[in-house]
Structures are given as structure tokens and as C-alpha cells.
Design an enzyme around this catalytic site. Sequence first.
Site, mmCIF file in Angstrom:
data_model
loop_
_atom_site.group_PDB
_atom_site.id
_atom_site.type_symbol
_atom_site.label_atom_id
_atom_site.label_comp_id
_atom_site.label_asym_id
_atom_site.label_seq_id
_atom_site.Cartn_x
_atom_site.Cartn_y
_atom_site.Cartn_z
ATOM 1 N N ASP A 386 0.822 -1.226 0.000
ATOM 2 C CA ASP A 386 0.000 0.000 0.000
ATOM 3 C C ASP A 386 0.851 1.268 0.000
ATOM 4 O O ASP A 386 0.496 2.254 -0.642
ATOM 5 C CB ASP A 386 -0.904 0.037 1.247
ATOM 6 C CG ASP A 386 -1.962 -1.043 1.206
ATOM 7 O OD1 ASP A 386 -2.169 -1.622 0.123
ATOM 8 O OD2 ASP A 386 -2.572 -1.313 2.257
HETATM 9 P P1 NAP Z 1 0.855 -3.997 3.106
HETATM 10 O O1 NAP Z 1 0.197 -3.025 2.199
HETATM 11 O O2 NAP Z 1 0.043 -4.632 4.154
HETATM 12 O O3 NAP Z 1 1.517 -5.126 2.181
HETATM 13 C C1 NAP Z 1 2.321 -6.118 2.705
HETATM 14 C C2 NAP Z 1 2.766 -7.019 1.554
HETATM 15 O O4 NAP Z 1 3.757 -7.887 2.093
HETATM 16 C C3 NAP Z 1 1.652 -7.887 1.005
HETATM 17 O O5 NAP Z 1 1.270 -7.463 -0.276
HETATM 18 C C4 NAP Z 1 2.235 -9.315 1.004
HETATM 19 O O6 NAP Z 1 2.142 -9.863 -0.310
HETATM 20 C C5 NAP Z 1 3.697 -9.105 1.400
HETATM 21 N N1 NAP Z 1 4.195 -10.137 2.323
HETATM 22 C C6 NAP Z 1 3.577 -10.672 3.387
HETATM 23 N N2 NAP Z 1 4.343 -11.597 3.978
HETATM 24 C C7 NAP Z 1 5.497 -11.643 3.270
HETATM 25 C C8 NAP Z 1 6.687 -12.399 3.391
HETATM 26 N N3 NAP Z 1 6.855 -13.324 4.349
HETATM 27 N N4 NAP Z 1 7.667 -12.185 2.474
HETATM 28 C C9 NAP Z 1 7.503 -11.278 1.485
HETATM 29 N N5 NAP Z 1 6.402 -10.539 1.323
HETATM 30 C C10 NAP Z 1 5.412 -10.715 2.218
HETATM 31 O O7 NAP Z 1 2.106 -3.334 3.845
HETATM 32 P P2 NAP Z 1 2.655 -1.845 3.825
HETATM 33 O O8 NAP Z 1 3.001 -1.425 2.448
HETATM 34 O O9 NAP Z 1 3.700 -1.824 4.890
HETATM 35 O O10 NAP Z 1 1.407 -0.951 4.246
HETATM 36 C C11 NAP Z 1 0.898 -0.910 5.578
HETATM 37 C C12 NAP Z 1 -0.623 -0.859 5.565
HETATM 38 O O11 NAP Z 1 -1.120 -0.883 6.917
HETATM 39 C C13 NAP Z 1 -1.148 0.421 4.930
HETATM 40 O O12 NAP Z 1 -2.367 0.160 4.297
HETATM 41 C C14 NAP Z 1 -1.363 1.314 6.145
HETATM 42 O O13 NAP Z 1 -2.293 2.361 5.897
HETATM 43 C C15 NAP Z 1 -1.904 0.288 7.126
HETATM 44 N N6 NAP Z 1 -1.781 0.867 8.467
HETATM 45 C C16 NAP Z 1 -0.574 0.910 9.086
HETATM 46 C C17 NAP Z 1 -0.467 1.571 10.287
HETATM 47 C C18 NAP Z 1 0.844 1.728 10.998
HETATM 48 O O14 NAP Z 1 0.860 2.334 12.053
HETATM 49 N N7 NAP Z 1 1.950 1.230 10.463
HETATM 50 C C19 NAP Z 1 -1.571 2.141 10.895
HETATM 51 C C20 NAP Z 1 -2.800 2.055 10.231
HETATM 52 C C21 NAP Z 1 -2.878 1.415 9.028
HETATM 53 P P3 NAP Z 1 2.155 -11.467 -0.519
HETATM 54 O O15 NAP Z 1 1.003 -11.977 0.280
HETATM 55 O O16 NAP Z 1 1.998 -11.648 -1.980
HETATM 56 O O17 NAP Z 1 3.462 -11.943 -0.004
#
Ligand code: NAP
Length: 459
Positions: A386
Site C-alpha cells: 500500500d
Molecule cells: P501492506 O500493504 O500490508 O503489504 C504487505 C505485503 O507484504 C503484502 O502485499 C504481502 O504480499 C507481502 N508479504 C507478506 N508476507 C510476506 C513475506 N513473508 N515475504 C515477502 N512478502 C510478504 O504493507 P505496507 O506497504 O507496509 O502498508 C501498511 C498498511 O497498513 C497500509 O495500508 C497502512 O495504511 C496500514 N496501516 C498501518 C499503520 C501503521 O501504524 N503502520 C496504521 C494504520 C494502518 P504477498 O502476500 O503476496 O506476499
Amino acid sequence: MQTYFIELSYLLASILFILGLKGLSHPETAKRGMHLAEFGMLMAIIGTLMHHQIVSYTWILSGLAIGSVVGLAMGVWVPMTAMPQRTALSHAFGAFAAALVGISEFYRVGGHLDTITMGALGFEVMLGALTTTGSLLAFAKLQGLVRGTPMTYKGQNIFNMVLLAGTIGIFVYLIFVPGSMPLFFTMVGLAFIFGLLLVMPIGSADMPVVMSLLNSYAGLASAATGFVLSNNVLIIAGTLDGFSGFILSILMCRAMNRSMTNVLFGAFGSAVTAAGPGSEQHGSMREVSIDDIAVQLAYASKVVFVPGYGLATAQAQHAVRELADVLEKRGVTVKYGIHPVAGRMPGHMNVLLAEANVPYSSLYELEQINPEFPSTDVTVVIGANDVVNPDARDNPNSPIAGMPILEVDKAKSVVVLKRGQGKGFSGLENPLFFKPVTGMLYGDAKDTLTRLVQAVQHA
Ligand code: NAP
């Protein structure tokens, strides 16, 4: 003498809490900040145990023993990836404790409370009760015990508002006529129900923001407990907790370009929001091999790593550090681009990379690293989705439109490490994976990085 010692320990505890919070605001001083806050909590506990109103230590020591065992077990066995749900449970416990203190105080002196004390007590019990059930539901959603997508129905927001208005109405009535036990317990019951209804329409993706908000409620409930019990350290610590939680919620909303109202009432992540017009993708993803990428990395002059939630699930922080070491030895400049909401909790990536001793000076925030992508030879996206989704910038119809992203697609070459076609937490498709500049390297991130280290060494 005893009172003097108690007040002194409370003063010391309060100072240590403030210094602890200050330390926590920067990754380099965070560990020291945590230790200061821990020491502050010890001071507060010792001061409280000296209190002359304590008639027997049996229950206190039993609670202390059980709490310590549960806390230790959670600290040792809960993995980093489960930290959000662990935090939700802690909030539920803290808020339930505040609610119980208020209930027992009302039971003891209910009818004789003055207006101000009844106001503080009602506030404490109401916030404590709704935070308890809200946090428990947040825990269940994050742990996958119940469906993580928003649970919605027609007229939901209006129904919730009416329920909240009814609860507040009883609260206001009790401030002026505090004696009614049935009304008091009706208010408590409604607040417990409201907590569930508040969190029901919120999807797992927004849960960290909600938890930070619930954390703020739990803090304010504790501050109100402090007023009821005339306990200074509770007032100070509760207020610090309450406001830092609130500020954190606002910062997280800002990092996602969403309003608090949208997070609380927008049912983000439901079927309706996930399929925004223009989000459909054409074309296919281009798979690349370890050897190709190893050669690109070995002969690059600048490489930027962009970690996301997948880095945490794979526990690949040490492997990425090893790859960085190997590249730096070859004269490659290595930087890390950190998005404020990458992972599942604020500072998630910083904590993981610090654990692997990645120097803090190599970490770059969004505003610092974005201008550097056009001059970057290879950007390695490690389990992020994301936070690198160009739809947020390019597609005004996307549910995440306007969310600041790491503009990795501007680099000369992008390689994405992920296991397969899995979506990010928002459930949206990511056009980055279909761009000509992007190569997909499938597999668990730790495994892929370890193989890349070997391949770069032989390149
Ligand atoms: P993400 O959008 O959740 O994507 C994570 C990606 O990691 C997935 O597409 C997955 O694809 C891949 N993945 C999972 N396990 C894996 C592994 N073992 N090896 C390799 N790849 C792996 O993560 P992000 O880009 O960090 O975004 C964070 C999200 O959380 C955002 O939508 C954000 O708004 C939300 N959020 C975060 C917070 C915060 O405080 N950090 C707070 C509120 C909301 P595969 O399944 O194909 O592997």
C-alpha cells in the site's frame, strides 16, 4: 513522613514518565526513554503500596503476581507481528481496571458524591467500559477471531449516535442526581455495548488508528480515576497517555491523508470502498530471477530499500542488513526509505531495523527519500504494498487517493520482493507491479534476501 514519601515518589514517577515520552519520540533515544518510563512506573507502584489506606496486602500481591506472570509471558512469547493485537489487549485490561475502580467507588459512596467527583467518576466508567469492549473487538479482528472487514448495516451511524446520546444523557442526569444505582448500571451497560458498536464498522486496516484512539480514551479514563481517588500520579500519567494517544491518531490519519471521521465512520476496506473506479489492472507482472537482480545490485551506484509489513512477517531485518553490508563493501550507496505507516504500527520498520543494527543515519523519511528516487539505480521493495501504490497519487477515484506514498516507480529500476499475488492491507490492486520498470521476485522475503546476498557475493 509517609505522605511526604508517597508524594515524592509520585513526583519522581511523573518526571520520569515525561522524560520517557520525550525519549520515545526519537529512535536513537527510544530504548532509554522506555527504561525511564519503566523506572517511573516502579516508583509509582512503590509510592502507592505505601498508602495508609491499604488494610491488607493479600489481594494486591495476588494481583501483582498474576499481572507480572501474564505481562512477562506476553513480552516473551508474543511476536513483533502480533504487537497491535497485544496492545489492544493491554488497553482492554487497563480500561477495565479503570471502569472497575469507578464502579466500586460508586457502589461504596454512590449517593453522597459531589457534582465534580460524580462527573469524573461517570466519565471514567463510561470511557473505561467502551474502551474495554472496543479494544477486545479490535483484538479479535486483528487476531482473525472475527472477520476483519467492516461490519455495516443501514442506519448504523445514526443508531450509534442515538445510543451514545442516551448514555451521555444518563451520565449528565447522574451528575446532578447521583443516587440511582439502576441508572448507573444502565449507563455502564450501554457504554460496554457502544464500545462494540463503535469498532464494528471499522476494518482491520484502520485498527491501529482506532487503537491509538482507544489508548487515548483509556488514558483519559485513568486521569478521571485519579480525580476520583485524589491520586496525582494517575492524573498526570493518564493525561499524558490520553493526549499522546490522541496526537498519534491524528498523525497516523495525516500520513494516510484521511480524516478521523473517515476512519471512524467511513467503513474503509469494505466491498464498496475497495473497488473504486479505475482500480482495475491490465497487463501482466514481469517475473525476474535472483541472478539478474544480483548483477543489477552489484553494479549499481545507489540502492534504496523500502521495507513494509512483509519484512516484519518474514523477520527479514537481519537479512536486509547483510545485503546492505555486502553492497556497501562494493562501494554501493545504500539507503532505506521509511513510510510513516509501513507495517502495522507506528515506528514498526524503525524498531525492526534497529534490532538488526541498521544505522539510524541510513533511514530516510518519506519527504527526504522521494526526491532521491529518480537518481536511484535499483529500489528494492521488501514486502511493502500500500505504501508504494501509485494509485494513491494517480487515481483520484482510488479509496487511498491522496495518501502520501514512497514514489518508488520513479527509480530507474524497481524490484518487488513478495510471496505471490497477495494484496496489501487495504485490499487494493497495486499498479506498480504491472509497470515496465518493475520486476517481481517471488518468495518469502528473508529467503529471497539471503539468496541475493550469496548471488551478489559471486557477481
Ligand atoms: P501492506 O500493504 O500490508 O503489504 C504487505 C505485503 O507484504 C503484502 O502485499 C504481502 O504480499 C507481502 N508479504 C507478506 N508476507 C510476506 C513475506 N513473508 N515475504 C515477502 N512478502 C510478504 O504493507 P505496507 O506497504 O507496509 O502498508 C501498511 C498498511 O497498513 C497500509 O495500508 C497502512 O495504511 C496500514 N496501516 C498501518 C499503520 C501503521 O501504524 N503502520 C496504521 C494504520 C494502518 P504477498 O502476500 O503476496 O506476499
